[in-house]
Design a protein around this motif. Sequence first.
Motif, mmCIF file in Angstrom:
data_model
loop_
_atom_site.group_PDB
_atom_site.id
_atom_site.type_symbol
_atom_site.label_atom_id
_atom_site.label_comp_id
_atom_site.label_asym_id
_atom_site.label_seq_id
_atom_site.Cartn_x
_atom_site.Cartn_y
_atom_site.Cartn_z
ATOM 1 N N SER A 134 0.802 -1.070 0.022
ATOM 2 C CA SER A 134 0.025 -0.120 -0.201
ATOM 3 C C SER A 134 0.880 0.979 -0.085
ATOM 4 O O SER A 134 1.545 1.544 0.866
ATOM 5 N N ALA A 136 0.535 4.486 -0.089
ATOM 6 C CA ALA A 136 -0.373 5.777 0.288
ATOM 7 C C ALA A 136 -1.869 5.590 -0.236
ATOM 8 O O ALA A 136 -2.452 6.475 -0.657
ATOM 9 N N GLY A 137 -2.236 4.098 -0.105
ATOM 10 C CA GLY A 137 -3.425 3.927 -0.578
ATOM 11 C C GLY A 137 -4.649 4.299 0.599
ATOM 12 O O GLY A 137 -4.087 4.222 1.752
ATOM 13 N N CYS A 138 -5.794 4.838 0.417
ATOM 14 C CA CYS A 138 -6.664 5.149 1.235
ATOM 15 C C CYS A 138 -7.271 3.940 2.107
ATOM 16 O O CYS A 138 -8.046 4.440 2.952
ATOM 17 N N ASN A 139 -6.840 2.857 1.827
ATOM 18 C CA ASN A 139 -7.413 1.799 2.763
ATOM 19 C C ASN A 139 -8.803 1.087 2.034
ATOM 20 O O ASN A 139 -9.238 0.114 2.386
ATOM 21 N N GLY A 140 -9.298 1.786 0.874
ATOM 22 C CA GLY A 140 -10.249 1.167 0.157
ATOM 23 C C GLY A 140 -9.834 0.050 -0.660
ATOM 24 O O GLY A 140 -10.502 -0.959 -0.291
ATOM 25 N N GLU A 142 -7.298 -1.516 -0.275
ATOM 26 C CA GLU A 142 -6.650 -2.734 0.704
ATOM 27 C C GLU A 142 -7.469 -3.611 1.217
ATOM 28 O O GLU A 142 -7.546 -4.634 1.257
ATOM 29 N N MET A 143 -8.853 -2.642 1.732
ATOM 30 C CA MET A 143 -9.870 -3.721 2.256
ATOM 31 C C MET A 143 -10.492 -4.528 1.296
ATOM 32 O O MET A 143 -10.958 -5.647 1.508
ATOM 33 N N GLU A 144 -10.665 -3.997 -0.188
ATOM 34 C CA GLU A 144 -11.239 -4.821 -1.084
ATOM 35 C C GLU A 144 -10.219 -6.366 -1.505
ATOM 36 O O GLU A 144 -10.597 -7.278 -1.800
ATOM 37 N N VAL A 211 -7.363 10.741 -7.516
ATOM 38 C CA VAL A 211 -7.709 11.921 -7.280
ATOM 39 C C VAL A 211 -6.309 12.891 -6.600
ATOM 40 O O VAL A 211 -6.323 13.943 -6.311
ATOM 41 N N PHE A 212 -5.324 12.054 -6.408
ATOM 42 C CA PHE A 212 -3.907 12.358 -5.725
ATOM 43 C C PHE A 212 -3.072 13.062 -6.943
ATOM 44 O O PHE A 212 -2.180 13.654 -6.745
ATOM 45 N N CYS A 235 -12.319 2.225 -7.926
ATOM 46 C CA CYS A 235 -11.971 3.112 -6.969
ATOM 47 C C CYS A 235 -12.904 2.733 -5.770
ATOM 48 O O CYS A 235 -14.058 3.530 -5.688
ATOM 49 N N PRO A 236 -12.981 1.941 -4.891
ATOM 50 C CA PRO A 236 -11.747 0.988 -4.927
ATOM 51 C C PRO A 236 -11.937 -0.348 -5.899
ATOM 52 O O PRO A 236 -13.163 -0.170 -6.389
ATOM 53 N N VAL B 148 -2.114 -7.042 4.344
ATOM 54 C CA VAL B 148 -2.682 -6.308 3.285
ATOM 55 C C VAL B 148 -3.097 -4.940 4.120
ATOM 56 O O VAL B 148 -4.300 -4.878 4.227
ATOM 57 N N GLU B 150 -2.151 -0.571 5.556
ATOM 58 C CA GLU B 150 -1.304 0.735 5.282
ATOM 59 C C GLU B 150 -0.031 0.621 5.936
ATOM 60 O O GLU B 150 0.260 -0.024 6.782
ATOM 61 N N GLN B 173 2.188 7.700 4.381
ATOM 62 C CA GLN B 173 1.004 7.861 3.670
ATOM 63 C C GLN B 173 0.646 9.550 3.152
ATOM 64 O O GLN B 173 -0.382 9.516 2.635
ATOM 65 N N ARG B 175 -0.058 12.424 1.328
ATOM 66 C CA ARG B 175 -0.518 12.684 0.107
ATOM 67 C C ARG B 175 -0.727 14.207 -0.119
ATOM 68 O O ARG B 175 -1.181 14.558 -1.197
ATOM 69 N N LEU B 180 -4.024 20.139 -1.598
ATOM 70 C CA LEU B 180 -4.983 19.732 -2.522
ATOM 71 C C LEU B 180 -6.071 20.666 -2.512
ATOM 72 O O LEU B 180 -6.720 21.130 -3.188
ATOM 73 N N TYR B 190 -14.549 17.959 -7.169
ATOM 74 C CA TYR B 190 -13.304 17.250 -7.139
ATOM 75 C C TYR B 190 -12.949 17.123 -5.485
ATOM 76 O O TYR B 190 -12.856 16.226 -5.111
ATOM 77 N N SER B 197 -11.662 10.358 -0.281
ATOM 78 C CA SER B 197 -10.485 9.623 -0.053
ATOM 79 C C SER B 197 -9.375 9.696 0.932
ATOM 80 O O SER B 197 -8.501 9.529 1.037
ATOM 81 N N GLY B 200 -10.277 5.773 3.061
ATOM 82 C CA GLY B 200 -11.197 4.972 2.392
ATOM 83 C C GLY B 200 -12.367 4.233 3.099
ATOM 84 O O GLY B 200 -13.082 3.616 2.494
ATOM 85 N N CYS B 492 -3.683 6.887 6.824
ATOM 86 C CA CYS B 492 -3.803 7.662 5.884
ATOM 87 C C CYS B 492 -4.753 9.076 6.386
ATOM 88 O O CYS B 492 -4.548 10.108 6.041
#
Lengths: 253, 496
Positions: A134, A136-140, A142-144, A211-212, A235-236, B148, B150, B173, B175, B180, B190, B197, B200, B492
């Motif tokens: 991961s 910098a994944g938002c955990n979305g 990751e959970m999937e 989005v980042f 997404c995710p 799996v 963060e 993490q 970002r 932004l 946006y 996010s 998530g 995150c």
Amino acid sequence: MFELLKLRKKHGYQAVPNLRRAQLPEIFRGFPLLDEHQCANGCRACIDICPTSAIETDPLRLDMGRCTFCGDCARVCPSGAIHFSACNRLGATTREKLVIPSGMTSEEFQKSAITVRREILRLFGRSLKLRQVSAAGCNGCEMELNACGNVNFDMGRFGIDFVASPRHADGVVITGPVSRNMAPALRDTFLSIGEPRLVIAVGACAISGGVFAGSEQLNRTFFDTVPVDLYIPGCPTHPLTFINAVMDFIGRK
Amino acid sequence: MNWIELNNLQTAPLAKVPLLSIETFRKDLLQAVTAGKRVVDFFADREADQALLYAVLADDHLSRLYMAAAVFDRENSYPSMTAEAPMLHLFEREVFEQYGIEPQGHPWLKPVRRGIAGISDMEVPYPFMRMKGEQLHEVGVGPVHAGVIEPGHFRFSCHGEQVYHLEIELGFQHRGVENLFIRNAEKPNYLLHLAESIAGDTVIGHGGAFVRACEALEGLMVSRQTRLIRTIALELERIGVHLGDLSALSGDVAYLTGNNVFGAMRTQIINTSMAICGSRFGRGLLTIGGVNYDISAALKSKIEATLDDIEEKVELAAEVLFSSSSASARFEKTGVISTSIARELGLVGPAARASGLAIDVRQDFPFGAYNQFPVHAITLNSGDVFARAYIRYIEIIQSIRIIREQLQNLDSGELKQISSAKLPPETLVVSLAEGWRGEISHIAITDIRGKIKRYRIKDPSYHNWIALALAVRNEGISDFPLCNKSFNLSYCGFDL
């Protein structure tokens, strides 16, 4: 003891019987269907609302590598030129194939999206072990990805598993847009995997920054030197999308 | 104390926020914390050649928020408040890292997001606390963990199996979310997807805090139907994650039945979110001014049937889990956070309630539909892994009942109000929400042209990470996964 048995009975059988044929409900936003002929002249409603600049016109096309499947474009479109179908097959072996032109059906996409390479079939066709990073994944996502191994999806039954050590892995699964602070750890993990090693990018963030994209805190140079073998949008990314893409990639029925 | 009094989601002209000298600001703040108020947020902003240090305090009993700012013209330091108000320790470190305002005498001025992550070759990495002794050793874990999940780095100082101290190093993490927000201030749609996010697993929590902040600034009243659907989505999010946590906690003590049955129930709940809005995590449901999806009569009965099924199963599964002596032996008296420590550190959410603090934004600072349907904060007193697990079970039942009530109140009201996307100039709003982890706070400040110039985000994890470090002290290192899961904090959400 009695309670436990009662619970076990209530739990029943939860596994999705056939992941390859499983359908998601109509409301799920999967493969996008575009029809340019519906577009009004000079209309930019979808382009203006898209949070990740995934849509371009002249000709109309949608980049699933950037798309967050929020559905806003379909909602603002005055003429119904964009529709998200419930089809969960979104993976592709090249970045270009993720850009969906007007008129493409999901069957057409699936025919050419994933190229099965002979050496992949030979090496990983029966067993594929993956190390997930991961970045910098938002955990979305990751959970999937975790859900891929739960009682419902249980991808372990196909010999596909996430493993703890990169030394035990055949490839890396990347989620997240890759922050500056995770770039070194991602590279180290990748280099710790024995060759030949696969790279699978999961979710809009890993594929394009999502989005980042455009944040000064990202460092995506990893992708400049390391080619991605499989792109899986979302997404995710839904577990069915992930499992089906990987199964197609390793040539499983 | 002449701080401005606010309610959740009440806008105020920026000019009404009293600008105090740092001496007065400090004295007021410390007095308030001593008197039992809680620090909701503490952040800085730059204004021409000045730096402003803002604080938002909460009186949870009176349901009031208090806000003031301290001005820094030339000097860029002040005497630290952390020794007297430990709940400020991280806020002071963050302000120092971002704005260079130094809290002098801070007992632990450790970097926040650039300790070992984010340092350049020119910088010296943060030196972890070291314990000396012949039989002591260190265990380093992460940033890439076994599962799996963060990234973050944990450094344990151990004597044999026993953990003396745990240092948690985050920032991997990062970002640049707050930046932004400012850079894209003119693209509200946006920003909504960016807010979804932030974390998530808390799409409705953070997304909801954002849309309500925008609606409050704009003066947009959303329909009753919208408020009900948002509440249903937020409670589904809570049930889903709580079930997932009970599954993971069962897995950590090798209780596989619990691992599987709670996991399967979680799938049912997040698939219910999918049935409402097409995303298992509630993405695409919220919009500024309303919601994108209605709940039809057919869907309503489907949700009710799912809830009935879940309620029956969760009660049975919880009875089996919590009456199992092998599970209880691992849960009970493990990772204890006492009420006084919880209060001193300003913990929030289920972790605070499991340590006996009766705080819940839904009760103390109600937003949306919670104004009509009061929620009572549920507390337990033992503050251990058991309490943090058991409170999830009770909150699942509580949330099921809330959703049932709200479903009864649905009618066919309007879903969306058109947003003008025009915000008033030089105005601020504090938007609090009770996410499943606890108090989420979003603070928006607009400039002279009505453009957002500072958007401050605080995830509940911000308060609670330190509690995990304290919970594992003197425990066996093998209890760390259990303690960690019992908090289930966001990397995150913290790193932004």
